[in-house]
Design an enzyme around this catalytic site. Structure first.
Site, PDB file in Angstrom:
ATOM      1  N   ARG A  46       0.754  -1.031   0.085  1.00  0.00           N
ATOM      2  CA  ARG A  46       0.182  -0.046   0.224  1.00  0.00           C
ATOM      3  C   ARG A  46       0.966   1.256  -0.098  1.00  0.00           C
ATOM      4  O   ARG A  46       0.588   2.339  -0.706  1.00  0.00           O
ATOM      5  CB  ARG A  46      -1.128  -0.125   1.069  1.00  0.00           C
ATOM      6  CG  ARG A  46      -1.885  -0.681   1.314  1.00  0.00           C
ATOM      7  CD  ARG A  46      -2.931  -0.863   2.587  1.00  0.00           C
ATOM      8  NE  ARG A  46      -3.681  -1.514   2.188  1.00  0.00           N
ATOM      9  CZ  ARG A  46      -5.455  -1.947   2.066  1.00  0.00           C
ATOM     10  NH1 ARG A  46      -5.738  -0.454   1.485  1.00  0.00           N
ATOM     11  NH2 ARG A  46      -6.006  -2.735   2.142  1.00  0.00           N
ATOM     12  N   LYS A 145       4.121 -17.669   6.344  1.00  0.00           N
ATOM     13  CA  LYS A 145       3.227 -18.361   7.926  1.00  0.00           C
ATOM     14  C   LYS A 145       3.280 -16.822   8.101  1.00  0.00           C
ATOM     15  O   LYS A 145       3.241 -15.787   7.479  1.00  0.00           O
ATOM     16  CB  LYS A 145       4.311 -19.227   8.404  1.00  0.00           C
ATOM     17  CG  LYS A 145       5.405 -18.226   8.668  1.00  0.00           C
ATOM     18  CD  LYS A 145       5.913 -19.177   9.791  1.00  0.00           C
ATOM     19  CE  LYS A 145       5.162 -18.896  10.841  1.00  0.00           C
ATOM     20  NZ  LYS A 145       6.289 -19.012  12.366  1.00  0.00           N
ATOM     21  N   ASP A 174       8.134 -22.948   4.534  1.00  0.00           N
ATOM     22  CA  ASP A 174       7.932 -23.290   5.927  1.00  0.00           C
ATOM     23  C   ASP A 174       9.472 -22.816   5.979  1.00  0.00           C
ATOM     24  O   ASP A 174      10.132 -23.813   5.575  1.00  0.00           O
ATOM     25  CB  ASP A 174       7.774 -24.325   6.375  1.00  0.00           C
ATOM     26  CG  ASP A 174       8.076 -24.675   7.468  1.00  0.00           C
ATOM     27  OD1 ASP A 174       9.452 -24.588   8.040  1.00  0.00           O
ATOM     28  OD2 ASP A 174       7.124 -24.939   8.708  1.00  0.00           O
ATOM     29  N   HIS A 175      10.012 -22.218   6.262  1.00  0.00           N
ATOM     30  CA  HIS A 175      11.846 -21.751   6.192  1.00  0.00           C
ATOM     31  C   HIS A 175      12.672 -22.398   6.405  1.00  0.00           C
ATOM     32  O   HIS A 175      13.955 -22.582   6.427  1.00  0.00           O
ATOM     33  CB  HIS A 175      11.785 -20.404   6.403  1.00  0.00           C
ATOM     34  CG  HIS A 175      12.099 -20.099   7.666  1.00  0.00           C
ATOM     35  ND1 HIS A 175      11.213 -19.384   8.834  1.00  0.00           N
ATOM     36  CD2 HIS A 175      13.654 -20.171   8.317  1.00  0.00           C
ATOM     37  CE1 HIS A 175      10.915 -19.540   9.560  1.00  0.00           C
ATOM     38  NE2 HIS A 175      12.909 -20.076   9.741  1.00  0.00           N
ATOM     39  N   LYS A 179      16.236 -25.324   5.002  1.00  0.00           N
ATOM     40  CA  LYS A 179      17.703 -25.388   6.045  1.00  0.00           C
ATOM     41  C   LYS A 179      18.267 -26.551   5.677  1.00  0.00           C
ATOM     42  O   LYS A 179      17.959 -27.499   5.695  1.00  0.00           O
ATOM     43  CB  LYS A 179      17.108 -25.124   7.344  1.00  0.00           C
ATOM     44  CG  LYS A 179      17.060 -23.567   8.127  1.00  0.00           C
ATOM     45  CD  LYS A 179      17.222 -24.280   9.384  1.00  0.00           C
ATOM     46  CE  LYS A 179      15.985 -23.073  10.187  1.00  0.00           C
ATOM     47  NZ  LYS A 179      16.511 -21.730   9.953  1.00  0.00           N
ATOM     48  N   GLU A 213      16.279 -20.590  21.295  1.00  0.00           N
ATOM     49  CA  GLU A 213      16.242 -19.422  21.173  1.00  0.00           C
ATOM     50  C   GLU A 213      16.520 -18.022  21.956  1.00  0.00           C
ATOM     51  O   GLU A 213      15.884 -18.013  23.196  1.00  0.00           O
ATOM     52  CB  GLU A 213      14.659 -18.501  20.357  1.00  0.00           C
ATOM     53  CG  GLU A 213      14.790 -19.120  19.017  1.00  0.00           C
ATOM     54  CD  GLU A 213      13.221 -17.977  18.151  1.00  0.00           C
ATOM     55  OE1 GLU A 213      14.086 -17.710  17.220  1.00  0.00           O
ATOM     56  OE2 GLU A 213      12.296 -18.671  18.197  1.00  0.00           O
ATOM     57  N   ASP A 232       3.380 -20.627  16.697  1.00  0.00           N
ATOM     58  CA  ASP A 232       5.158 -20.411  15.800  1.00  0.00           C
ATOM     59  C   ASP A 232       5.943 -21.031  15.128  1.00  0.00           C
ATOM     60  O   ASP A 232       5.873 -20.334  14.381  1.00  0.00           O
ATOM     61  CB  ASP A 232       4.591 -19.072  17.359  1.00  0.00           C
ATOM     62  CG  ASP A 232       6.649 -18.112  16.145  1.00  0.00           C
ATOM     63  OD1 ASP A 232       6.011 -17.514  14.801  1.00  0.00           O
ATOM     64  OD2 ASP A 232       7.726 -17.762  16.293  1.00  0.00           O
ATOM     65  N   HIS A 237       7.012 -25.637  11.348  1.00  0.00           N
ATOM     66  CA  HIS A 237       8.729 -26.521  11.376  1.00  0.00           C
ATOM     67  C   HIS A 237       8.657 -26.867  12.073  1.00  0.00           C
ATOM     68  O   HIS A 237       9.287 -27.852  11.636  1.00  0.00           O
ATOM     69  CB  HIS A 237       9.433 -24.857  12.460  1.00  0.00           C
ATOM     70  CG  HIS A 237       9.339 -23.588  11.805  1.00  0.00           C
ATOM     71  ND1 HIS A 237       9.173 -22.925  10.298  1.00  0.00           N
ATOM     72  CD2 HIS A 237       9.613 -22.374  11.922  1.00  0.00           C
ATOM     73  CE1 HIS A 237       8.650 -21.871  10.401  1.00  0.00           C
ATOM     74  NE2 HIS A 237       8.979 -21.475  11.453  1.00  0.00           N
ATOM     75  N   LYS A 337      11.447 -19.203  23.396  1.00  0.00           N
ATOM     76  CA  LYS A 337      12.840 -17.828  23.769  1.00  0.00           C
ATOM     77  C   LYS A 337      12.945 -17.378  24.857  1.00  0.00           C
ATOM     78  O   LYS A 337      12.970 -17.928  25.538  1.00  0.00           O
ATOM     79  CB  LYS A 337      11.039 -16.137  23.450  1.00  0.00           C
ATOM     80  CG  LYS A 337      10.513 -16.541  22.150  1.00  0.00           C
ATOM     81  CD  LYS A 337      10.802 -15.917  21.251  1.00  0.00           C
ATOM     82  CE  LYS A 337      10.076 -16.211  19.693  1.00  0.00           C
ATOM     83  NZ  LYS A 337      10.585 -16.473  18.852  1.00  0.00           N
TER      84      LYS A 337
HETATM   85  C1  BG6 Z   1      10.134 -17.835  12.304  1.00  0.00           C
HETATM   86  C2  BG6 Z   1       8.537 -17.381  14.118  1.00  0.00           C
HETATM   87  O1  BG6 Z   1       9.085 -18.784  11.754  1.00  0.00           O
HETATM   88  O2  BG6 Z   1      11.349 -18.325  12.764  1.00  0.00           O
HETATM   89  C3  BG6 Z   1       9.959 -16.522  14.933  1.00  0.00           C
HETATM   90  O3  BG6 Z   1       8.298 -17.025  13.529  1.00  0.00           O
HETATM   91  C4  BG6 Z   1      11.207 -17.615  14.853  1.00  0.00           C
HETATM   92  O4  BG6 Z   1       9.474 -16.666  15.512  1.00  0.00           O
HETATM   93  C5  BG6 Z   1      11.815 -17.806  13.752  1.00  0.00           C
HETATM   94  O5  BG6 Z   1      12.716 -16.899  15.112  1.00  0.00           O
HETATM   95  C6  BG6 Z   1      12.870 -19.136  14.220  1.00  0.00           C
HETATM   96  O6  BG6 Z   1      14.544 -18.990  12.683  1.00  0.00           O
HETATM   97  P1  BG6 Z   1      15.366 -19.766  12.419  1.00  0.00           P
HETATM   98  O7  BG6 Z   1      15.450 -19.851  11.581  1.00  0.00           O
HETATM   99  O8  BG6 Z   1      15.922 -18.483  13.485  1.00  0.00           O
HETATM  100  O9  BG6 Z   1      15.520 -20.890  13.126  1.00  0.00           O
END
Ligand code: BG6
Length: 487
Positions: A46, A145, A174-175, A179, A213, A232, A237, A337
């Site tokens: 936007r 996501k 889904d990243h 990896k 994390e 999350d 993941h 976290k």
């Molecule tokens: C994301 C979450 O999908 O993945 C985050 O929304 C999280 O909260 C992150 O920190 C972790 O990804 P990575 O690649 O840093 O392990």
């Protein structure tokens, strides 16, 4: 496969993900000459920005490389509204213009990196403008996501998307699947003669997947407070990673074969019933603490977070996969976290030997653990028992340790590089399929329900910088979680 010429359209281009992850991933691909010969990126959102302003923003996360200016010439920007079909006419015209000017075929990849409320709106507007299908060119849709916030919304979203795009055109990102180390699970398991014969209930005592994390919610409190660690990290993941650890060998290394096996794993999860949630799932929330003399705020004090929030920033759960291979083997997932370190790893604990020959105490323990370090310090660690040199037959545990960093001339590509490239090529192997996403929601839904309806299920506080509530230990009665900082 050949990467055909194409244009990538990023919706939500003024957002964080675009500048932090997507543009840097594209720049890496550019530097490594992996982008199509004729290629452009059209950012859309936007905000009113010129191409120049969009390029300037992109700069922030790009290193100063000799090819930076050339790369930036491929970036364009178009402001769009999302209310009526006509709102997309400027976008369509702009795409024609960019394609014609650069003699780029009208192959389009649309990337949804917007707030989820637009996930069904944008595909509809694309469809109404004839952009979702073409006889001549490919049209693909990447969806970021969160894919729904519960089972019902995920099912609804799938229905919506399938109104406008075919399943083969949809790439649910889904990243974690991007990896390198997650993909290497398949190679470790299925290209070595020595692991797969042991990869089952007869030799494996338990499987742990930890994703810790050290950061807190940072500036994402508003989003996170409506999500929590289960939605999350676990639903997507970590269950996908479980799929890679637990799947049967796929027939071939192709999208559908692999994704069929992942779905079968998810279908074999033994459901955790609502009345069993407190037995199998521990949730926690970080509280204020002092680390190295520094005051650390508790979760409820974070910006965007409700002062009385009951959102979990930590979760540990135990579950079983009811199939031939895994019957009776506990799978344990833990994520949180503000834990002491950032690490994601899979720990395979093998069963003890049947008879203890050697006298010392250490002999009673299982020495054999395989630790697959997903990140950082990617690699594989194998622990085994060895005789302590000298008199007697005392056993000690030693390590065999492989680090990706020991491979020379190899860079481990970032997850988004791999995934973007795969979608450009048309390979959906590392993208989640709709049925598996729904199946994963089916598994976590009773946990969400129980937490919502039963306020008696505790949410344990844990001081920021610790390994989460001690209650998580109770999930492993005859052992303990691995604490990666310590050993
Ligand atoms: C994301 C979450 O999908 O993945 C985050 O929304 C999280 O909260 C992150 O920190 C972790 O990804 P990575 O690649 O840093 O392990």
């Amino acid at each position: 496969k050949q990467t055909e010429n194409q244009i990538l359209i990023i919706f939500g281009a003024s957002g964080d993900l675009t500048k932090r992850k997507l543009i840097p991933a594209l720049f890496e691909l550019y530097k490594r000459k992996m982008l199509p010969e004729k290629f452009a990126v059209l950012g859309a959102s936007r905000s009113q920005l010129s191409d120049e302003e969009f390029r300037l923003r992109a700069d922030e996360f790009l290193d100063d490389h000799e090819s930076l200016e050339d790369f930036k010439k491929m970036l364009f920007y178009q402001s769009v509204q999302n209310d009526t079909a006509d709102d997309f006419i400027p976008l369509k015209n702009r795409l024609d213009e960019i394609a014609d000017a650069g003699s780029i075929e009208k192959n389009y990849v649309f990337y949804l990196s917007t707030p989820p409320s637009l996930y069904s709106v944008i595909p509809k507007l694309l469809c109404k403008n004839g952009l979702s299908k073409s006889d001549q060119f490919f049209r693909r849709l990447i969806v970021e996501k969160p894919f729904g916030t519960d089972l019902e919304s995920a099912q609804e979203l799938n229905v919506q998307l399938l109104n406008y795009f075919e399943e083969e055109q949809i790439y649910r990102i889904d990243h974690y699947l991007g990896k390198e180390t997650v993909q290497n699970m398949l190679v470790t398991r299925f290209s070595n003669g020595i692991f797969e014969p042991l990869w089952n209930r007869r030799y494996i005592e338990r499987v742990e997947i930890t994703s810790a994390e050290s950061l807190g919610v940072e500036s994402r409190g508003g989003y996170y407070d409506h999500s929590g660690a289960l939605r999350d990290m676990v639903q997507n993941h970590l269950l996908q990673v479980t799929g890679f650890v637990a799947m049967e060998p796929p027939v071939v290394v192709e999208a559908d074969a692999i994704r069929n096996e992942i779905l079968k794993v998810f279908q074999s999860f033994r459901p955790i019933r609502e009345n069993e949630v407190s037995k199998y799932v521990i949730r926690g929330q970080y509280t204020a603490s002092t680390i190295g003399g520094k005051q650390i705020a508790g979760y409820r004090e974070e910006e965007g977070v409700d002062r009385l929030s009951r959102t979990e920033t930590f979760i540990a759960l135990k579950f079983f996969i009811d199939n031939w291979r895994w019957a009776g083997v506990p799978f344990l997932i833990r994520t949180g976290k503000k834990l002491p370190t950032r690490v994601t790893e899979i720990v395979i604990t093998f069963r003890k030997v049947p008879h203890h020959l050697f006298g010392n105490n250490n002999d009673q323990h299982s020495h054999n653990q395989m630790i697959i370090r997903i990140q950082p310090d990617e690699g594989i660690l194998l622990k085994f028992g060895m005789k302590t040199p000298g008199a007697g037959f005392n056993v000690q545990t030693v390590n065999m340790d492989f680090h990706y960093s020991d491979l020379t001339n190899t860079t481990v590509p970032a997850a988004y590089e791999r995934l973007l490239l795969d979608c450009m090529i048309g390979d959906a192997t590392l993208y989640a399929r709709g049925d598996a996403v729904e199946q994963a929601w089916k598994f976590v839904q009773p946990i969400i329900n129980a937490w919502q309806t039963n306020p008696e299920i505790p949410i344990y506080g844990y001081p920021a910088g610790t390994w989460g509530p001690e209650e998580a230990e109770r999930l492993i009665p005859n052992g303990s979680w691995r604490y990666p900082c310590k050993n």
